[in-house]
Design a protein around this motif. Structure first.
Motif, short mmCIF file in Angstrom:
data_model
loop_
_atom_site.label_atom_id
_atom_site.label_comp_id
_atom_site.label_asym_id
_atom_site.label_seq_id
_atom_site.Cartn_x
_atom_site.Cartn_y
_atom_site.Cartn_z
N ARG A 43 5.89 -0.68 -2.93
CA ARG A 43 5.09 -0.19 -1.98
C ARG A 43 4.98 -1.60 -1.03
O ARG A 43 4.67 -1.41 0.22
CB ARG A 43 4.04 0.66 -2.53
N ASN A 44 4.71 -2.81 -1.68
CA ASN A 44 4.49 -4.01 -0.90
C ASN A 44 5.73 -4.56 -0.27
O ASN A 44 5.47 -5.03 0.89
CB ASN A 44 3.82 -4.88 -1.86
N VAL A 45 6.69 -4.44 -0.82
CA VAL A 45 7.97 -5.23 -0.55
C VAL A 45 9.17 -4.37 0.19
O VAL A 45 9.86 -4.72 0.99
CB VAL A 45 8.87 -6.22 -1.61
N GLY A 46 9.12 -3.21 -0.35
CA GLY A 46 9.99 -2.08 0.43
C GLY A 46 11.64 -2.18 0.38
O GLY A 46 12.25 -1.61 1.22
N LEU A 213 6.42 -0.05 2.22
CA LEU A 213 6.91 1.23 2.19
C LEU A 213 5.57 2.19 2.17
O LEU A 213 4.91 2.25 1.19
CB LEU A 213 7.77 1.28 0.93
N THR A 214 5.60 3.23 3.01
CA THR A 214 4.74 4.08 3.00
C THR A 214 5.32 5.64 3.06
O THR A 214 6.32 5.71 3.02
CB THR A 214 3.74 4.13 4.35
N PRO A 215 4.32 6.60 2.52
CA PRO A 215 4.82 7.91 2.60
C PRO A 215 5.72 8.46 3.81
O PRO A 215 6.52 9.39 3.70
CB PRO A 215 3.76 8.69 2.21
N GLY A 217 7.27 6.24 5.85
CA GLY A 217 8.32 5.48 6.22
C GLY A 217 8.05 3.95 6.32
O GLY A 217 6.88 3.50 5.72
N ILE A 218 8.93 3.02 6.86
CA ILE A 218 8.86 1.73 6.76
C ILE A 218 7.84 1.15 7.87
O ILE A 218 8.05 1.48 8.91
CB ILE A 218 10.15 1.00 6.95
N VAL A 219 6.89 0.44 7.50
CA VAL A 219 5.84 -0.60 8.27
C VAL A 219 6.11 -1.82 8.28
O VAL A 219 5.97 -2.44 7.17
CB VAL A 219 4.84 -0.19 8.15
N PRO A 220 6.66 -2.61 9.36
CA PRO A 220 7.20 -3.95 9.23
C PRO A 220 5.74 -4.89 9.18
O PRO A 220 4.83 -4.59 9.70
CB PRO A 220 8.05 -4.29 10.60
N TYR A 221 5.97 -5.98 8.40
CA TYR A 221 4.73 -6.89 8.36
C TYR A 221 4.63 -7.77 9.60
O TYR A 221 5.60 -8.01 10.24
CB TYR A 221 4.69 -7.78 7.19
N THR A 222 3.46 -8.01 10.19
CA THR A 222 3.44 -9.05 11.41
C THR A 222 2.56 -10.34 10.76
O THR A 222 1.88 -10.14 9.95
CB THR A 222 2.57 -8.51 12.30
N ASN A 280 14.14 -3.11 -14.38
CA ASN A 280 14.07 -2.91 -13.17
C ASN A 280 15.38 -2.47 -12.44
O ASN A 280 15.48 -1.85 -11.47
CB ASN A 280 13.26 -4.17 -12.52
N ILE A 281 16.32 -3.17 -12.79
CA ILE A 281 17.70 -2.65 -12.40
C ILE A 281 17.98 -1.40 -12.60
O ILE A 281 18.47 -0.73 -12.05
CB ILE A 281 18.90 -3.87 -13.08
N MET A 282 17.54 -0.97 -14.00
CA MET A 282 17.72 0.51 -14.52
C MET A 282 17.01 1.45 -13.51
O MET A 282 17.72 2.25 -13.20
CB MET A 282 17.31 0.35 -15.82
N TYR A 283 15.79 1.01 -13.11
CA TYR A 283 15.12 1.74 -12.25
C TYR A 283 15.86 2.01 -11.12
O TYR A 283 15.84 3.23 -10.33
CB TYR A 283 13.79 1.10 -11.95
N LEU A 284 16.39 0.90 -10.32
CA LEU A 284 17.00 1.13 -8.96
C LEU A 284 18.41 1.89 -9.23
O LEU A 284 18.95 2.22 -8.36
CB LEU A 284 17.44 -0.10 -8.62
N SER A 285 18.88 1.89 -10.46
CA SER A 285 20.13 2.69 -10.78
C SER A 285 19.95 4.28 -10.97
O SER A 285 20.85 4.94 -10.66
CB SER A 285 21.09 2.45 -12.18
N VAL A 286 18.82 4.59 -11.20
CA VAL A 286 18.55 6.16 -11.35
C VAL A 286 17.57 6.83 -10.49
O VAL A 286 17.14 7.96 -10.42
CB VAL A 286 17.91 6.26 -13.03
N LEU A 287 16.81 5.66 -9.75
CA LEU A 287 15.55 6.24 -8.99
C LEU A 287 15.83 5.69 -7.32
O LEU A 287 16.01 4.66 -7.49
CB LEU A 287 14.21 6.10 -9.31
N ASP A 288 15.59 6.41 -6.38
CA ASP A 288 15.50 5.96 -5.11
C ASP A 288 14.32 5.19 -4.79
O ASP A 288 13.22 5.42 -5.57
CB ASP A 288 15.86 6.83 -4.14
N LEU A 289 14.24 4.45 -3.95
CA LEU A 289 12.85 3.51 -3.71
C LEU A 289 11.67 4.32 -3.52
O LEU A 289 10.59 3.84 -3.94
CB LEU A 289 13.29 2.83 -2.34
N SER A 290 11.65 5.50 -2.82
CA SER A 290 10.62 6.24 -2.41
C SER A 290 10.17 6.73 -3.90
O SER A 290 8.84 6.89 -4.06
CB SER A 290 10.93 7.18 -1.61
#
Length: 473
Positions: A43-46, A213-215, A217-222, A280-290
């Motif tokens: 959620r923090n890095v998106g 990353l919000t429900p 969509g993406i919100v850029p940091y300023t 965490n590589i496994m998480y990225l292999s089976v789940l999308d970021l959202s």
């Protein structure tokens, strides 16, 4: 025979070999965090790259600190660990402030948090243990089955450890090996499943960008907010990688401590860092970021297991987490009591705690730790207290690493069987990186950092009160 007589005939027995010490390091580190905190990080890095970089930085910091601690453990191979290091490098007040925070929140709060995590995941298999099952309710407080279960776990493990180090060592080794094998198995099954899908490629479309990353969509940091997001992301990963230093607290019970403590610190942190990264590589292999970011109650591990094993996946992870948190709490309980014992020897804790029982373990220290951890379980405030002290934990780590440099200058002739790896580069790198995180937390998380400092500073008047009482006698 009096208890004092018993104590005089018994000292700590050096029963822990290198393997046992390594299992203390790894077992104390792996609890439930690896199955939860990746949601907040995403959620923090998106981004997929951002998630892995946060875990990689955390792992490098942890291994760097562990390699540096090896020098201190060789110089002072006795019970007390970090408390002893800070006292010797600076003064008794600094050591006491660490011990004060350690007993008040850091160790006992961790024991309470891990105990409640055990009960929450037990409720998956045994719903009667749920926190929703209220056993007692008054206008002032409620007591749930989950709280009673967590207290029961703490009491059971405390009792086991009063029976002698062989019992605690056996529990630690068995449960740590079991959870390491289970976690490796989960990762391998995840990779096999991930190879059949395109989720990995889709996740990497985000690259290494840092964005919220919000429900919706993406919100850029300023501006500088990006640095605050990185610091906030690392709170969870640092806690999940903490407690590696617990092995230093039992230095008086480790065989050939000048060699085995430093080596166990390196091996244990390396093993856990590697498995965290692969998980965490496994998480990225089976789940999308959202899916990772917005998993129900942040339970990413449960969601990943459901995708890998189907409906039975929830029960598989629940069982694994019961094993994991059981072993983690054993390591915390076993090692923590040695710090209070050493403080009592210095006249800075209850006098009666400075005794060993017939099994050559600090039984009274174990039970006092048990009582306070149980109070934190009932209070429901352990999680908030842990948030308050992540800043403080880092401060004490920084001070301890600084202590290595200070002792090189002030006590150059002390024997150093092991010297900090890549000195002074690696220690200075850790000090710089950890200090940067602390500064960012002060700026962007003031509601957590300042109360944490307050908890530590409360120890100053307590210290001088104890000194005065000591002088009166």
């Amino acid at each position: 025979m009096s208890e004092t007589d018993i104590d005089s005939q018994n000292t700590f027995k050096r029963s822990f070999k290198l393997f046992d010490a390594t299992m203390i390091v790894a077992g104390s580190m792996i609890g439930s965090g690896i199955f939860l905190v990746s949601a907040d990080i995403v959620r923090n890095v998106g981004s997929a790259g951002g998630l892995l970089v946060i875990w990689l930085i955390t792992g490098l910091l942890t291994v760097a600190a562990a390699l540096s601690y090896g020098e201190l453990s060789g110089m002072f191979p006795k019970a007390g660990g970090q408390y002893i290091y800070l006292k010797e490098a600076f003064n008794p007040l600094v050591g006491f402030l660490y011990g004060w925070s350690f007993f008040g929140v850091i160790q006992t709060g961790s024991i309470a948090a891990v105990g409640v995590a055990f009960s929450k995941f037990s409720a998956y298999l045994f719903p009667v243990l749920s926190e929703k099952n209220i056993l007692l309710s008054t206008s002032f407080f409620q007591i749930s089955a989950a709280q009673i279960t967590s207290i029961g776990l703490v009491v059971l493990l405390t009792y086991i450890n009063t029976r002698g180090v062989q019992h605690g060592k056996f529990v630690q080794s068995i449960f740590t090996v079991t959870k390491l094998l289970a976690l490796f198995g989960l990762v391998i099954f995840g990779f096999i499943m991930g190879a059949k899908h395109q989720i990995w490629q889709q996740n990497w479309l985000t690259g290494f960008s840092i964005q919220q990353l919000t429900p919706t969509g993406i919100v850029p940091y300023t501006g500088m907010a990006i640095f605050g997001a990185i610091a906030a992301s690392m709170v969870g990963s640092l806690f999940s990688s903490d407690s590696w230093n617990n092995v230093t607290f039992i230095a008086g019970e480790i065989q050939n401590p000048q060699r085995n403590i430093g080596l166990s610190l390196f091996l244990g942190t390396l093993i856990v860092t590697s498995i965290y990264l692969f998980t965490n590589i496994m998480y990225l292999s089976v789940l999308d970021l959202s899916a990772i970011a917005f998993a129900e109650n942040d339970r990413v591990g449960v969601l990943a297991s459901q995708h890998i094993f189907g409906d039975i996946g929830t029960n598989i992870v629940a069982l694994f987490l019961m094993i994991s948190t059981f072993g983690c709490n054993n390591g915390l309980i076993l090692s923590g009591a040695r710090v209070y014992y050493t403080m009592a020897k210095d006249g800075l804790f209850f006098k009666s705690v400075a005794q060993l029982n017939k099994n050559a373990v600090p039984e009274k220290a174990l039970w006092i730790q048990c009582v306070w951890a149980s109070v934190l379980c009932l209070s429901g405030k352990y999680g908030q207290l842990l948030d308050y002290v992540i800043f403080v934990v880092l401060i004490f780590y920084i001070l301890t690493i600084v202590g290595i440099i200070r002792l090189r200058i002030t006590k150059p002739h002390l024997p150093r069987p092991y010297k900090a790896f890549a000195y002074p580069f690696l220690p200075l790198l850790y000090i710089l990186a950890a200090s940067s995180i602390c500064i960012l937390l002060l700026i962007y998380k003031p509601s957590f950092t300042w109360p944490g400092l307050g908890i530590v500073l409360l120890g100053i008047p307590v210290y001088y009160l104890l000194l005065r009482k000591k002088q009166d006698f």
